[in-house]
Structures are given as structure tokens and as C-alpha cells.
Design a protein around this motif. Structure first.
Motif, PDB file in Angstrom:
ATOM      1  N   PRO A 273      50.825  35.518 -48.688  1.00  0.00           N
ATOM      2  CA  PRO A 273      50.757  34.567 -49.799  1.00  0.00           C
ATOM      3  C   PRO A 273      51.851  33.514 -49.678  1.00  0.00           C
ATOM      4  CG  PRO A 273      50.642  36.827 -50.593  1.00  0.00           C
ATOM      5  CD  PRO A 273      50.971  36.904 -49.133  1.00  0.00           C
ATOM      6  N   CYS A 274      51.478  32.274 -49.897  1.00  0.00           N
ATOM      7  CA  CYS A 274      52.430  31.177 -49.756  1.00  0.00           C
ATOM      8  C   CYS A 274      52.582  30.474 -51.097  1.00  0.00           C
ATOM      9  CB  CYS A 274      51.961  30.191 -48.687  1.00  0.00           C
ATOM     10  SG  CYS A 274      53.141  28.868 -48.355  1.00  0.00           S
ATOM     11  N   VAL A 275      53.580  30.860 -51.860  1.00  0.00           N
ATOM     12  CA  VAL A 275      53.741  30.309 -53.206  1.00  0.00           C
ATOM     13  C   VAL A 275      54.153  28.847 -53.158  1.00  0.00           C
ATOM     14  CG1 VAL A 275      54.290  32.531 -54.239  1.00  0.00           C
ATOM     15  CG2 VAL A 275      56.133  31.135 -53.304  1.00  0.00           C
ATOM     16  N   ASP A 276      54.663  28.372 -52.020  1.00  0.00           N
ATOM     17  CA  ASP A 276      55.062  26.982 -51.895  1.00  0.00           C
ATOM     18  C   ASP A 276      53.888  26.067 -51.551  1.00  0.00           C
ATOM     19  OD1 ASP A 276      57.722  27.547 -52.450  1.00  0.00           O
ATOM     20  OD2 ASP A 276      58.159  28.007 -50.345  1.00  0.00           O
ATOM     21  N   SER A 277      52.731  26.626 -51.303  1.00  0.00           N
ATOM     22  CA  SER A 277      51.562  25.836 -50.938  1.00  0.00           C
ATOM     23  C   SER A 277      50.361  26.291 -51.746  1.00  0.00           C
ATOM     24  CB  SER A 277      51.266  25.980 -49.440  1.00  0.00           C
ATOM     25  OG  SER A 277      50.000  25.430 -49.134  1.00  0.00           O
ATOM     26  N   ALA A 278      49.909  25.449 -52.665  1.00  0.00           N
ATOM     27  CA  ALA A 278      48.718  25.768 -53.449  1.00  0.00           C
ATOM     28  C   ALA A 278      47.497  25.877 -52.544  1.00  0.00           C
ATOM     29  CB  ALA A 278      48.502  24.708 -54.523  1.00  0.00           C
ATOM     30  N   TYR A 279      47.475  25.080 -51.486  1.00  0.00           N
ATOM     31  CA  TYR A 279      46.359  25.105 -50.543  1.00  0.00           C
ATOM     32  C   TYR A 279      46.219  26.485 -49.896  1.00  0.00           C
ATOM     33  CZ  TYR A 279      43.638  23.899 -46.359  1.00  0.00           C
ATOM     34  OH  TYR A 279      42.695  23.870 -45.355  1.00  0.00           O
ATOM     35  N   LEU A 280      47.319  26.987 -49.331  1.00  0.00           N
ATOM     36  CA  LEU A 280      47.269  28.293 -48.674  1.00  0.00           C
ATOM     37  C   LEU A 280      47.133  29.433 -49.672  1.00  0.00           C
ATOM     38  CD1 LEU A 280      49.943  28.013 -45.823  1.00  0.00           C
ATOM     39  CD2 LEU A 280      47.454  27.824 -45.651  1.00  0.00           C
ATOM     40  N   ASP A 281      47.855  29.337 -50.783  1.00  0.00           N
ATOM     41  CA  ASP A 281      47.840  30.429 -51.748  1.00  0.00           C
ATOM     42  C   ASP A 281      46.467  30.588 -52.392  1.00  0.00           C
ATOM     43  OD1 ASP A 281      49.338  32.501 -53.195  1.00  0.00           O
ATOM     44  OD2 ASP A 281      48.957  31.247 -54.958  1.00  0.00           O
ATOM     45  N   SER A 282      45.812  29.474 -52.701  1.00  0.00           N
ATOM     46  CA  SER A 282      44.480  29.560 -53.316  1.00  0.00           C
ATOM     47  C   SER A 282      43.479  30.179 -52.353  1.00  0.00           C
ATOM     48  CB  SER A 282      44.010  28.177 -53.779  1.00  0.00           C
ATOM     49  OG  SER A 282      43.952  27.272 -52.689  1.00  0.00           O
TER      50      SER A 282
ATOM     51  N   ARG B   1      54.789  20.275 -45.827  1.00  0.00           N
ATOM     52  CA  ARG B   1      55.211  21.687 -45.894  1.00  0.00           C
ATOM     53  C   ARG B   1      54.384  22.549 -44.945  1.00  0.00           C
ATOM     54  NH1 ARG B   1      55.997  20.621 -51.550  1.00  0.00           N
ATOM     55  NH2 ARG B   1      53.859  21.238 -52.014  1.00  0.00           N
ATOM     56  N   LEU B   2      53.096  22.256 -44.847  1.00  0.00           N
ATOM     57  CA  LEU B   2      52.248  23.015 -43.925  1.00  0.00           C
ATOM     58  C   LEU B   2      52.659  22.782 -42.476  1.00  0.00           C
ATOM     59  CD1 LEU B   2      48.708  22.507 -45.518  1.00  0.00           C
ATOM     60  CD2 LEU B   2      50.201  24.492 -45.704  1.00  0.00           C
ATOM     61  N   LEU B   3      53.039  21.547 -42.170  1.00  0.00           N
ATOM     62  CA  LEU B   3      53.492  21.238 -40.813  1.00  0.00           C
ATOM     63  C   LEU B   3      54.777  21.983 -40.486  1.00  0.00           C
ATOM     64  CD1 LEU B   3      53.171  19.569 -38.216  1.00  0.00           C
ATOM     65  CD2 LEU B   3      54.459  17.746 -39.330  1.00  0.00           C
ATOM     66  N   LEU B   4      55.696  22.037 -41.451  1.00  0.00           N
ATOM     67  CA  LEU B   4      56.950  22.762 -41.241  1.00  0.00           C
ATOM     68  C   LEU B   4      56.709  24.256 -41.054  1.00  0.00           C
ATOM     69  CD1 LEU B   4      59.339  21.070 -43.853  1.00  0.00           C
ATOM     70  CD2 LEU B   4      59.277  20.705 -41.384  1.00  0.00           C
ATOM     71  N   ALA B   5      55.735  24.774 -41.790  1.00  0.00           N
ATOM     72  CA  ALA B   5      55.460  26.217 -41.721  1.00  0.00           C
ATOM     73  C   ALA B   5      54.804  26.606 -40.401  1.00  0.00           C
ATOM     74  CB  ALA B   5      54.567  26.626 -42.886  1.00  0.00           C
ATOM     75  N   GLY B   6      54.066  25.660 -39.813  1.00  0.00           N
ATOM     76  CA  GLY B   6      53.362  25.973 -38.576  1.00  0.00           C
ATOM     77  C   GLY B   6      52.032  26.655 -38.848  1.00  0.00           C
ATOM     78  N   SER B   7      51.290  26.910 -37.799  1.00  0.00           N
ATOM     79  CA  SER B   7      49.973  27.537 -37.913  1.00  0.00           C
ATOM     80  C   SER B   7      49.711  28.296 -36.629  1.00  0.00           C
ATOM     81  CB  SER B   7      48.896  26.463 -38.139  1.00  0.00           C
ATOM     82  OG  SER B   7      47.612  27.028 -38.188  1.00  0.00           O
TER      83      SER B   7
END
Length: 280
Positions: A106-115, A246-252
Motif C-alpha cells: 500500500p502506498c499512502v503517498d500515492s492515491a493512484y497506487l493505493d486505490s 512521486r511515482l517516478l521517484l518510487a520506481g517501478s
């Protein structure tokens, strides 16, 4: 014959998936723009269960970009999918395939990922055959993100964050092939990461550039990028945002070898992405 409903069937992945699956299955695409099965995920119809009763498999390829407001992310990615899944069970749909996003927790800093994560976990808890497919950064010549990265790659000066996560860009053809494989193998259940070979963001830009050695790379502070985003977002507010950064910083990235294991070949190398542009 398998009767398939593709949610988001007019989107980037949905369009290509429709072409691939229509060769051997009965496919209906759904979006707010289609007449055959119109579904507005923000205003689902009252006869939803009846609409879904004609299908064996539902594939959710619908979604919105990370830059959209937080509340809308949860309405589209979680609330709507929860309601559709409940209706699918009542309609006796046998399978639900969710096209999610690559994230480890879960990624609370990203609504996109968390949802998307919340929707994934909810679907896995239901009494229905569920596959969660999580692509990493998808390369598609007509994709919004790919076009933006290609535009950035042509600049003579690259202002790069001092630190970004590793990305595993995956060609859209590999994504479509594995979804197609998943549809054809109903015994598959659970979570599957779809990722390519690991690269840094700078390495990815270099591969997308027409002049890979004719640029200057500058490592700039987070404060500089945050300030720049306030103005750059007006160029493309759906893609350029604090959330996207933020997604770019987190990586994938993922260590799963899904393509190798199930398709019996390595994923398309990022160095070869452009060779497949004319096939799409």
C-alpha cells in the motif's frame, strides 16, 4: 466460446487487447463512449447485474492518470470496481482479470497506487476466479507517457532528479500477449507482475533519444523540480503532476520473471522497443 467484456476497451491497453482477443473469443468493449455496453465508472447503471450476465470473463483495463484528483482516483479505481465485482458475482461471471499497477505494498503517498492496491486486495477476497496483472511502466508509441518521455529525451539538456527508483519498462505487446495467455489459461489465479529489464530513468531516456550522446545531464534538487512542476503541469495536466513525480521517484520494478516463465521467452528489450512501433 469465451464471452469477454473489456472495461476501458477504448483505452491504450483495451484497444490492443480487443484486437488480439477478437481473433478467437467473443469480445465486447465497454466505456462511456461505446453504445453496445456503455459504462460510466462514475455513474454505474442500475441494471448492472443484468448487463454483466451475458459474459464469462471481465477484464478491467479502465483507469485514469495519476494526476487526477484523489477522490476521483478512489471512485474509479476502487469504488466502481468493487460495485462491478459484486454485480459480476450475482451475474455468475466466472472470472475477473484486473489490469492494475506495479507496486509492492500500500502506498499512502500515492492515491493512484493505493486505490489500485485496495481494489486488488478486495478482488482477491471474493469468491470469483481473480487474476491481478501488474504491468510496470508501459512503452507504447502512442501512449501519453511514452510520447512525453520521447519529447524530454530530445532536449539537449536533461534536468534529472538526484535520485530515482529503478524502472522495468515493458513493451505493450508483451503486456497484451500475457493478458491473452491469462485469458486462455483459466487455471491461473493470483498476482502476476509484468516487467521488463531494469533501467534507470536516465538510461531509459537515452534509449528514447534520437541523439543519445548529444545532451547534457544535470542533477537538480527536489526543490527545483517541485517548483518547475508548478509551471510544466500546464503543458499536460493529465500527466505532469506531483503525483507522477512521486511515482517516478518510487520506481517501478519487480523480480518476477512472468514473461519468461509463461511465454517461454524474455521480454522485448528496451533497446528494441522502436523496432515494433510500426506493428501497432
Amino acid at each position: 466460446m469465451n464471452r469477454i467484456l473489456i472495461l476501458g476497451g477504448t483505452g491504450l491497453i483495451g484497444r490492443q487487447l480487443n484486437l488480439a482477443l477478437s481473433e478467437w473469443a467473443t469480445v465486447t468493449i465497454s466505456s462511456r463512449h461505446t453504445q453496445e455496453c456503455p459504462l460510466n465508472l462514475e455513474q454505474l447503471p442500475k441494471n448492472l447485474t443484468q448487463m454483466l450476465s451475458q459474459f464469462d470473463t471481465i477484464i478491467n483495463a479502465a483507469g485514469i492518470a495519476p494526476a487526477y484528483p484523489k477522490q476521483q482516483q478512489y471512485r474509479i479505481h476502487y469504488d466502481a470496481i468493487k460495485t462491478i465485482a459484486q454485480a459480476a458475482i450475482q451475474a455468475k461471471v466466472s472470472r475477473f482479470i484486473q489490469i492494475s499497477a506495479l507496486s509492492q505494498a500500500p502506498c499512502v503517498d500515492s492515491a493512484y497506487l493505493d486505490s489500485k492496491y485496495k481494489a486488488d486486495q478486495y478482488l482477491l477476497s471474493l469468491p470469483i476466479n481473480t487474476c491481478i496483472l501488474r504491468p510496470s511502466l508501459v512503452y507504447a508509441p502512442n501512449g501519453i507517457s511514452t510520447r512525453l518521455f520521447k519529447l524530454l529525451a530530445q532536449s539537449p539538456i536533461w534536468c534529472l532528479p538526484q535520485q530515482t527508483g529503478i524502472i522495468n519498462p515493458i513493451h505493450i505487446l508483451d503486456v497484451i500477449k500475457f493478458i491473452e495467455y491469462t485469458v486462455a489459461h483459466p487455471e491461473l489465479k493470483g498476482i502476476f507482475d509484468i516487467a521488463g529489464h531494469p533501467l534507470t530513468f536516465e538510461q531509459y531516456l537515452t534509449l528514447l533519444s534520437n541523439w543519445p550522446k548529444a545532451h547534457i545531464s544535470l542533477k537538480v534538487s527536489d526543490a527545483f523540480i517541485q517548483q518547475s512542476l508548478r509551471y510544466l503541469k500546464y503543458l499536460n495536466p493529465q500527466l505532469i503532476s506531483q503525483e507522477s513525480y512521486r511515482l517516478l521517484l518510487a520506481g517501478s520494478t519487480s523480480e518476477q520473471k512472468t514473461i519468461e516463465k509463461y511465454l517461454q521467452r524474455p521480454p522485448i528489450a528496451a533497446t528494441d522497443f522502436a523496432q515494433y512501433d510500426k506493428t501497432l
